[in-house]
Design a protein around this motif. Structure first.
Motif, PDB file in Angstrom:
ATOM      1  N   CYS A 316      53.837  65.706 120.634  1.00 28.87           N
ATOM      2  CA  CYS A 316      53.098  65.960 119.408  1.00 28.87           C
ATOM      3  C   CYS A 316      53.446  67.355 118.887  1.00 28.87           C
ATOM      4  O   CYS A 316      53.639  68.290 119.670  1.00 28.87           O
ATOM      5  CB  CYS A 316      51.595  65.856 119.659  1.00 28.87           C
ATOM      6  SG  CYS A 316      51.056  64.207 120.178  1.00 28.87           S
ATOM      7  N   THR A 317      53.552  67.491 117.576  1.00 29.26           N
ATOM      8  CA  THR A 317      53.971  68.762 116.981  1.00 29.26           C
ATOM      9  C   THR A 317      52.839  69.781 116.996  1.00 29.26           C
ATOM     10  O   THR A 317      51.656  69.448 116.951  1.00 29.26           O
ATOM     11  CB  THR A 317      54.456  68.554 115.535  1.00 29.26           C
ATOM     12  OG1 THR A 317      53.392  67.984 114.772  1.00 29.26           O
ATOM     13  CG2 THR A 317      55.650  67.612 115.512  1.00 29.26           C
ATOM     14  N   ASN A 318      53.251  71.055 117.056  1.00 31.55           N
ATOM     15  CA  ASN A 318      52.336  72.201 116.975  1.00 31.55           C
ATOM     16  C   ASN A 318      51.217  72.139 118.016  1.00 31.55           C
ATOM     17  O   ASN A 318      50.056  72.449 117.741  1.00 31.55           O
ATOM     18  CB  ASN A 318      51.742  72.317 115.569  1.00 31.55           C
ATOM     19  CG  ASN A 318      52.788  72.702 114.551  1.00 31.55           C
ATOM     20  OD1 ASN A 318      53.692  73.492 114.836  1.00 31.55           O
ATOM     21  ND2 ASN A 318      52.703  72.131 113.361  1.00 31.55           N
ATOM     22  N   LYS A 319      51.607  71.756 119.234  1.00 29.83           N
ATOM     23  CA  LYS A 319      50.689  71.783 120.361  1.00 29.83           C
ATOM     24  C   LYS A 319      51.221  72.769 121.406  1.00 29.83           C
ATOM     25  O   LYS A 319      52.375  73.163 121.380  1.00 29.83           O
ATOM     26  CB  LYS A 319      50.531  70.392 120.975  1.00 29.83           C
ATOM     27  CG  LYS A 319      49.926  69.364 120.014  1.00 29.83           C
ATOM     28  CD  LYS A 319      48.495  69.737 119.633  1.00 29.83           C
ATOM     29  CE  LYS A 319      47.863  68.700 118.744  1.00 29.83           C
ATOM     30  NZ  LYS A 319      46.470  69.061 118.357  1.00 29.83           N
ATOM     31  N   TYR A 320      50.352  73.150 122.331  1.00 27.33           N
ATOM     32  CA  TYR A 320      50.710  74.121 123.369  1.00 27.33           C
ATOM     33  C   TYR A 320      51.278  75.412 122.763  1.00 27.33           C
ATOM     34  O   TYR A 320      52.194  76.011 123.316  1.00 27.33           O
ATOM     35  CB  TYR A 320      51.718  73.523 124.350  1.00 27.33           C
ATOM     36  CG  TYR A 320      51.130  72.567 125.347  1.00 27.33           C
ATOM     37  CD1 TYR A 320      50.275  73.008 126.357  1.00 27.33           C
ATOM     38  CD2 TYR A 320      51.432  71.218 125.290  1.00 27.33           C
ATOM     39  CE1 TYR A 320      49.741  72.130 127.282  1.00 27.33           C
ATOM     40  CE2 TYR A 320      50.892  70.320 126.224  1.00 27.33           C
ATOM     41  CZ  TYR A 320      50.050  70.794 127.212  1.00 27.33           C
ATOM     42  OH  TYR A 320      49.520  69.922 128.127  1.00 27.33           O
ATOM     43  N   THR A 404      57.448  77.422 128.929  1.00 26.92           N
ATOM     44  CA  THR A 404      57.539  77.100 127.511  1.00 26.92           C
ATOM     45  C   THR A 404      58.573  78.006 126.849  1.00 26.92           C
ATOM     46  O   THR A 404      58.524  79.222 127.006  1.00 26.92           O
ATOM     47  CB  THR A 404      56.174  77.283 126.826  1.00 26.92           C
ATOM     48  OG1 THR A 404      55.253  76.337 127.372  1.00 26.92           O
ATOM     49  CG2 THR A 404      56.278  77.056 125.333  1.00 26.92           C
ATOM     50  N   GLY A 405      59.485  77.411 126.096  1.00 31.30           N
ATOM     51  CA  GLY A 405      60.544  78.175 125.443  1.00 31.30           C
ATOM     52  C   GLY A 405      61.722  78.410 126.374  1.00 31.30           C
ATOM     53  O   GLY A 405      61.684  78.074 127.564  1.00 31.30           O
ATOM     54  N   TYR A 406      62.786  78.973 125.808  1.00 31.09           N
ATOM     55  CA  TYR A 406      63.953  79.298 126.633  1.00 31.09           C
ATOM     56  C   TYR A 406      63.523  80.142 127.828  1.00 31.09           C
ATOM     57  O   TYR A 406      62.689  81.045 127.707  1.00 31.09           O
ATOM     58  CB  TYR A 406      64.982  80.069 125.817  1.00 31.09           C
ATOM     59  CG  TYR A 406      65.789  79.208 124.881  1.00 31.09           C
ATOM     60  CD1 TYR A 406      66.696  78.278 125.368  1.00 31.09           C
ATOM     61  CD2 TYR A 406      65.660  79.336 123.508  1.00 31.09           C
ATOM     62  CE1 TYR A 406      67.457  77.494 124.514  1.00 31.09           C
ATOM     63  CE2 TYR A 406      66.413  78.558 122.637  1.00 31.09           C
ATOM     64  CZ  TYR A 406      67.311  77.645 123.150  1.00 31.09           C
ATOM     65  OH  TYR A 406      68.051  76.868 122.296  1.00 31.09           O
ATOM     66  N   CYS A 407      64.117  79.883 128.962  1.00 28.53           N
ATOM     67  CA  CYS A 407      63.697  80.543 130.200  1.00 28.53           C
ATOM     68  C   CYS A 407      64.497  81.830 130.417  1.00 28.53           C
ATOM     69  O   CYS A 407      64.026  82.907 130.076  1.00 28.53           O
ATOM     70  CB  CYS A 407      63.856  79.564 131.354  1.00 28.53           C
ATOM     71  SG  CYS A 407      63.266  80.146 132.953  1.00 28.53           S
ATOM     72  N   LEU A 430      59.687  72.559 125.051  1.00 30.49           N
ATOM     73  CA  LEU A 430      60.000  72.948 123.681  1.00 30.49           C
ATOM     74  C   LEU A 430      58.800  73.631 123.052  1.00 30.49           C
ATOM     75  O   LEU A 430      57.663  73.475 123.497  1.00 30.49           O
ATOM     76  CB  LEU A 430      60.386  71.701 122.883  1.00 30.49           C
ATOM     77  CG  LEU A 430      61.449  70.818 123.573  1.00 30.49           C
ATOM     78  CD1 LEU A 430      61.373  69.407 123.077  1.00 30.49           C
ATOM     79  CD2 LEU A 430      62.823  71.408 123.364  1.00 30.49           C
ATOM     80  N   VAL A 431      59.052  74.389 121.984  1.00 27.56           N
ATOM     81  CA  VAL A 431      57.984  75.095 121.294  1.00 27.56           C
ATOM     82  C   VAL A 431      57.684  74.402 119.970  1.00 27.56           C
ATOM     83  O   VAL A 431      58.576  74.245 119.126  1.00 27.56           O
ATOM     84  CB  VAL A 431      58.356  76.569 121.045  1.00 27.56           C
ATOM     85  CG1 VAL A 431      57.268  77.277 120.241  1.00 27.56           C
ATOM     86  CG2 VAL A 431      58.583  77.284 122.373  1.00 27.56           C
ATOM     87  N   SER A 432      56.460  73.953 119.797  1.00 23.40           N
ATOM     88  CA  SER A 432      55.910  73.416 118.546  1.00 23.40           C
ATOM     89  C   SER A 432      56.469  72.060 118.139  1.00 23.40           C
ATOM     90  O   SER A 432      55.744  71.176 117.714  1.00 23.40           O
ATOM     91  CB  SER A 432      56.077  74.415 117.390  1.00 23.40           C
ATOM     92  OG  SER A 432      55.284  75.560 117.635  1.00 23.40           O
ATOM     93  N   THR A 433      57.778  71.873 118.234  1.00 21.73           N
ATOM     94  CA  THR A 433      58.377  70.586 117.881  1.00 21.73           C
ATOM     95  C   THR A 433      59.713  70.471 118.606  1.00 21.73           C
ATOM     96  O   THR A 433      60.076  71.335 119.398  1.00 21.73           O
ATOM     97  CB  THR A 433      58.549  70.461 116.350  1.00 21.73           C
ATOM     98  OG1 THR A 433      58.963  69.128 116.031  1.00 21.73           O
ATOM     99  CG2 THR A 433      59.584  71.430 115.822  1.00 21.73           C
ATOM    100  N   ASP A 457      63.909  77.600 119.601  1.00 20.44           N
ATOM    101  CA  ASP A 457      63.078  77.064 120.678  1.00 20.44           C
ATOM    102  C   ASP A 457      62.794  75.575 120.526  1.00 20.44           C
ATOM    103  O   ASP A 457      62.208  74.967 121.421  1.00 20.44           O
ATOM    104  CB  ASP A 457      61.764  77.837 120.756  1.00 20.44           C
ATOM    105  CG  ASP A 457      61.861  79.076 121.634  1.00 20.44           C
ATOM    106  OD1 ASP A 457      62.554  79.017 122.650  1.00 20.44           O
ATOM    107  OD2 ASP A 457      61.245  80.105 121.287  1.00 20.44           O
ATOM    108  N   VAL A 458      63.196  74.963 119.420  1.00 19.71           N
ATOM    109  CA  VAL A 458      63.107  73.498 119.324  1.00 19.71           C
ATOM    110  C   VAL A 458      64.125  72.839 120.247  1.00 19.71           C
ATOM    111  O   VAL A 458      64.068  71.621 120.455  1.00 19.71           O
ATOM    112  CB  VAL A 458      63.309  73.016 117.874  1.00 19.71           C
ATOM    113  CG1 VAL A 458      62.226  73.566 116.965  1.00 19.71           C
ATOM    114  CG2 VAL A 458      64.694  73.378 117.341  1.00 19.71           C
ATOM    115  N   THR A 459      65.040  73.638 120.794  1.00 28.00           N
ATOM    116  CA  THR A 459      65.989  73.151 121.804  1.00 28.00           C
ATOM    117  C   THR A 459      65.855  73.977 123.082  1.00 28.00           C
ATOM    118  O   THR A 459      66.849  74.260 123.752  1.00 28.00           O
ATOM    119  CB  THR A 459      67.437  73.206 121.290  1.00 28.00           C
ATOM    120  OG1 THR A 459      67.761  74.568 120.949  1.00 28.00           O
ATOM    121  CG2 THR A 459      67.628  72.337 120.074  1.00 28.00           C
TER     122      THR A 459
END
Length: 866
Positions: A316-320, A404-407, A430-433, A457-459
């Motif tokens: 789901c988008t824009n979660k976490y 969450t996000g690139y490590c 991934l972040v947001s989407t 961060d979408v990848t």
């Protein structure tokens, strides 16, 4: 009379031997954990005599002594604290309450004592370290428990750049502001290993490849080996608590690690790949507080998106996006960071610039002796470690999980000469989407926003390597959009956006022994190692970043010793240049079950794919195993186990092949796209999927389908002699094979080679090769050859059959030339007495062989008159 007999003394049942308990194998060892790649591992280390122990120095002032403080009061809950100047303070036991910000002046040090009786705990709002913060040293590892907890709620005033006007560096963080952080927990070796044997559901122990010095009560993670890994719907990573350890239990096994609960999922170990087992616990712990760190907007599931392999699951988008843990930042002139044996838990602040679990911030070359090694980062809300504008650091032997996000993150693209070695990144979010695409080559770009301050961060992946002029050795990635992301930066970003360099053009130093699995799900052109995508500033707003995850590929690569197992596609190139590949192994199906959303029979099993324009690949010593569809019409192999079937256990789609390529181009003539040598097929199904563009009602391209493939030894085609695999013009139809060796004759090549039409565009081999032009209506009386693209150093022989008695007039015309008194624009060809003389000439001779009735002329022919 009956006499009682003595009852035999019961013989106790002997405990099972290790072999009875663990079996006799065969086990996967370090030496057998891969087939053609040598996966390096760190060398074992041990502690020497304890020296230079900060807590044993003289003249230490006690934090707990009122006399240390002016006006004589020990700091209490809620207070901000500034250490006295020119002092060394030691904390010997837990500090009561929750303090405000602790400031360590540039002339002072805050030191933690060892306390064997109870862990030392410290709760603070933040720390401003201008002097030094110490727990142990490199030669005096800290041996007891220490927990630093950072407190603070997430502000609601972050802007599109991830900056808050009220949350500075010390807000819920340790800001090492020109000072030193020197923390050295117990040395654990190795910090992670790999399974020596698969783990079935219900088993309460694992066998690993190396002996360990881990401890009972510590937590470990066993990574997923499912095809797809995600936060909720496909999370098969498991965390266990150690109950006992047996080192070297049986031959071929490093350790048996037992835990307090059984496995809920199966975890694979075979000779191609194995699940990683990482140690999460450390005796020094820096963490965000439990009551103000966790995200308040979890993904409750149930969202859908583009279908992948029969499943339309999507996050789901824009979660976490509200996770707000602690952070550690080393910055400003003189800042140093020496951190090892530390656990970073509930750290990182989602979409907050510079607030990561650990962060070297714009230190240039002034931190060349700094290191971050042997640590763990888990339950991180934003990254693991950022190397930002800093060079020559070492990041090694760390375990990162649930991030969450690139490590592992090279932030701006200018970071060079760092070493990232033997690190594990697992369960990356991934972040947001998500950059979620199908089979196309483009993905719509993403623009920086409050919910996505770094659009890349979408990848999000285990490793974000914006500059390859570093050493990357023996790292492992599990999960994420990709395992290793190698984006193409045409210029640096962030604080270094005005630096005049092109990160995407920097040469790779070392990239060796890195592995990845359970990744590459969200796009058919993504992969465990993804070189592509571009991060840049938006044309509409030059202050906002934009990210194109799609076909923005890097330049040519040399790939040596690459292997892939249980993959939809082994290797692919969409770039404008080519690969040099030596020693390649692609095992599309290993026999293991494919655990994934959807149906494995919707997945491909392709070996190597490439695109059309300008590519020139050279592939040598390549083996393809169990690739290609198992079809009744398979020509090369009819064995029942060849390729892969359409079963739901680990099958594949029926419309696939070992090799795939596009042979049309609306802009360029591809010329020679591929050269191969020493190709081996092991139990493969369909090798080639070729189209007859003339007869299958397929719309023809506006350009020539002039793909050419030099099969140097015939092992790719299966003809086992030099062969060209190629196609003619779209309207000419049909693929063709041209033998160059003794097997060639008219019966083996009934079409006579490449079909040529009246307006032919022909691409093919040069460099000493020859082309025989044989027209159905007989030799031409007049022939003009235009737009010749032949390098002067690579001669091309043109051969045309003519009857005896014909005379020739051959000339070459220089393009865009105007004759003058000093030069001519036309050169007449002279007759030579042999083909060898023509080949050795400057391209201005011809030879007619009266016996063979063939006319030979060298490359620069422009017109021929008879």
């Amino acid at each position: 009379m009956l006499h009682p007999t003595a009852q035999p003394t019961p013989v106790p049942t002997p405990p099972p031997t290790n072999t009875e308990l663990y079996g006799a194998g065969p086990f996967v060892t370090l030496a057998s954990s891969s087939e053609i790649v040598t996966i390096p591992r760190p060398l074992p280390t041990s502690d020497g005599p304890r020296t230079n122990c900060p807590h044993m120095e003289n003249d230490l002032l006690s934090w707990h002594d009122a006399a240390t403080w002016a006006p004589g009061n020990i700091p209490s809950s809620g207070q901000g604290v500034t250490l006295p100047n020119n002092s060394k303070l030691i904390i010997t036991r837990s500090v009561a309450g929750q303090l405000g910000v602790i400031t360590v002046p540039s002339t002072s040090e805050l030191i933690f004592d060892e306390n064997a009786a109870a862990p030392i705990t410290l709760d603070v709002a933040g720390m401003d370290v201008r002097g030094a913060l110490k727990a142990g040293s490199e030669t005096c590892r800290y041996n007891t428990e220490l927990v630093i907890t950072l407190h603070g709620s997430r502000p609601n005033n972050f802007n599109v750049y991830g900056v808050s006007s009220t949350a500075g560096e010390t807000y819920k963080g340790i800001s090492v502001n020109g000072g030193i952080i020197s923390m050295h927990g117990k040395r654990k070796y190795p910090t992670w290993s790999r399974l020596a044997e698969s783990v079935p559901v219900g088993q309460a122990y694992v066998l690993v490849q190396e002996a360990v010095n881990w401890e009972v009560g510590q937590d470990i993670v066993v990574t997923t080996t499912a095809i797809h890994d995600s936060r909720d719907d496909m999370n098969q990573n498991e965390v266990f608590t150690i109950s006992s350890i047996v080192n070297n239990p049986v031959a071929g096994v490093g350790a048996a690690i037992h835990f307090t609960s059984p496995a809920s999922y199966a975890h694979i170990a075979n000779n191609g790949y194995q699940a990683e087992v990482g140690l999460l616990s450390r005796n020094i712990k820096i963490q965000g507080a439990a009551d103000d760190s966790e995200p308040t907007d979890p993904d409750m599931g149930g969202c859908t998106g583009r279908s992948h392999f029969g499943s339309n699951y999507a996050p789901c988008t824009n979660k976490y996006k509200t996770g707000f843990g602690g952070h550690v930042m080393v910055h400003s002139a003189g800042g140093k960071g020496y951190v090892e044996g530390v656990e970073l838990y509930r750290m990182g602040q989602t979409n907050v610039l510079g607030r990561y679990p650990f962060h070297w911030h714009i230190l240039g070359n002034d931190c060349s002796d700094c290191y971050f090694r042997g640590n763990s980062v888990h339950r991180s809300y934003y990254r693991c470690i950022s190397i930002h504008g800093t060079h020559n650091t070492t990041v090694s032997e760390n375990v990162a999980f649930d991030v969450t996000g690139y490590c592992y993150y090279l932030e701006d693209g200018v970071e060079e000469d760092n070493t990232l070695s033997f690190n594990l990144a697992a369960h990356i979010h991934l972040v947001s989407t998500v950059a979620n695409a199908g089979g196309g080559q483009q993905i719509p770009p993403f623009t920086q926003s409050k919910n996505l301050i770094l659009p890349a961060d979408v990848t999000a992946s285990g490793f974000n390597l914006t500059n390859l002029h570093n050493d990357f050795i023996g790292n492992a990635a599990s999960g994420g959009w990709a395992g290793f992301a190698l984006p193409v930066l045409h210029s640096p970003v962030g604080a270094h956006k005005d630096v005049n360099m092109r990160p995407g053009n920097r040469l790779t130093k070392i990239f060796d022994g890195n592995t990845a699995h359970s990744t590459g799900w969200w796009w058919s052109h993504a992969g465990a190692f993804y070189s592509g995508g571009s991060l840049y500033y938006s044309n509409s707003n030059p202050n906002l970043l934009e990210y194109n995850a799609g076909k923005t590929m890097g330049g040519g690569m040399e790939v040596s010793h690459f292997e892939a197992h249980d993959v939809a596609l082994g290797l692919e190139s969409l770039s404008a240049t080519g690969f040099g590949i030596n020693n390649l192994l692609v095992e599309c199906r290993s026999g293991e079950e494919w655990v994934m959303p959807g149906n494995p029979s919707s997945v491909t099993a392709n070996g190597f794919f490439w695109y059309d324009t300008n590519q020139e690949h050279i592939i040598t010593a390549a083996t393809f195993r169990n690739c290609g569809a198992r079809k009744s019409s398979n020509f090369y192999n009819s064995a029942p186990g060849r390729g892969c079937s359409t079963n739901s256990f680990n099958g594949c789609t029926s419309t696939l092949a070992v090799w795939g390529f596009i042979t049309h181009s609306d802009q360029h003539t591809p010329e020679i796209m591929q050269a191969t040598n020493s190709i081996t097929y092991e139990d493969c199904g369909t090798r080639f999927r070729l189209f007859d563009y003339a007869h299958n009602n397929i719309i023809t391209s506006v350009s020539a389908r002039t793909q050419n493939w030099m099969d140097l030894d015939g092992t790719a085609s299966g003809l086992n002699e030099p062969t060209i695999i190629a196609s003619g013009l779209s309207d000419a139809g049909n693929w063709w094979l041209r033998h160059l060796g003794p097997v060639f004759n008219s019966s083996n090549d009934p079409l006579g080679g490449l079909p040529v039409t009246a307006n032919a565009i022909i691409a093919g081999l040069v460099g000493g090769f020859g082309w025989l032009l044989n027209l159905d209506a007989g030799p031409p009386k007049s022939l003009r050859i235009d737009q010749i693209e032949v390098d002067p150093s690579t001669p091309l022989m043109l051969v045309i059959p003519y009857p005896q008695g014909v005379t020739f007039s051959i000339s070459a015309n220089a393009p865009y030339c105007s004759a003058s008194t000093t030069h001519s624009c036309t050169e007449e060809f002279n007759a030579a007495d042999s083909m060898a003389h023509v080949r050795a000439s400057q391209g201005n001779t011809y030879y007619y062989d009266t016996n063979a009735k063939l006319l030979y002329s060298n490359r620069n022919v422009a017109s021929l008159g008879l």
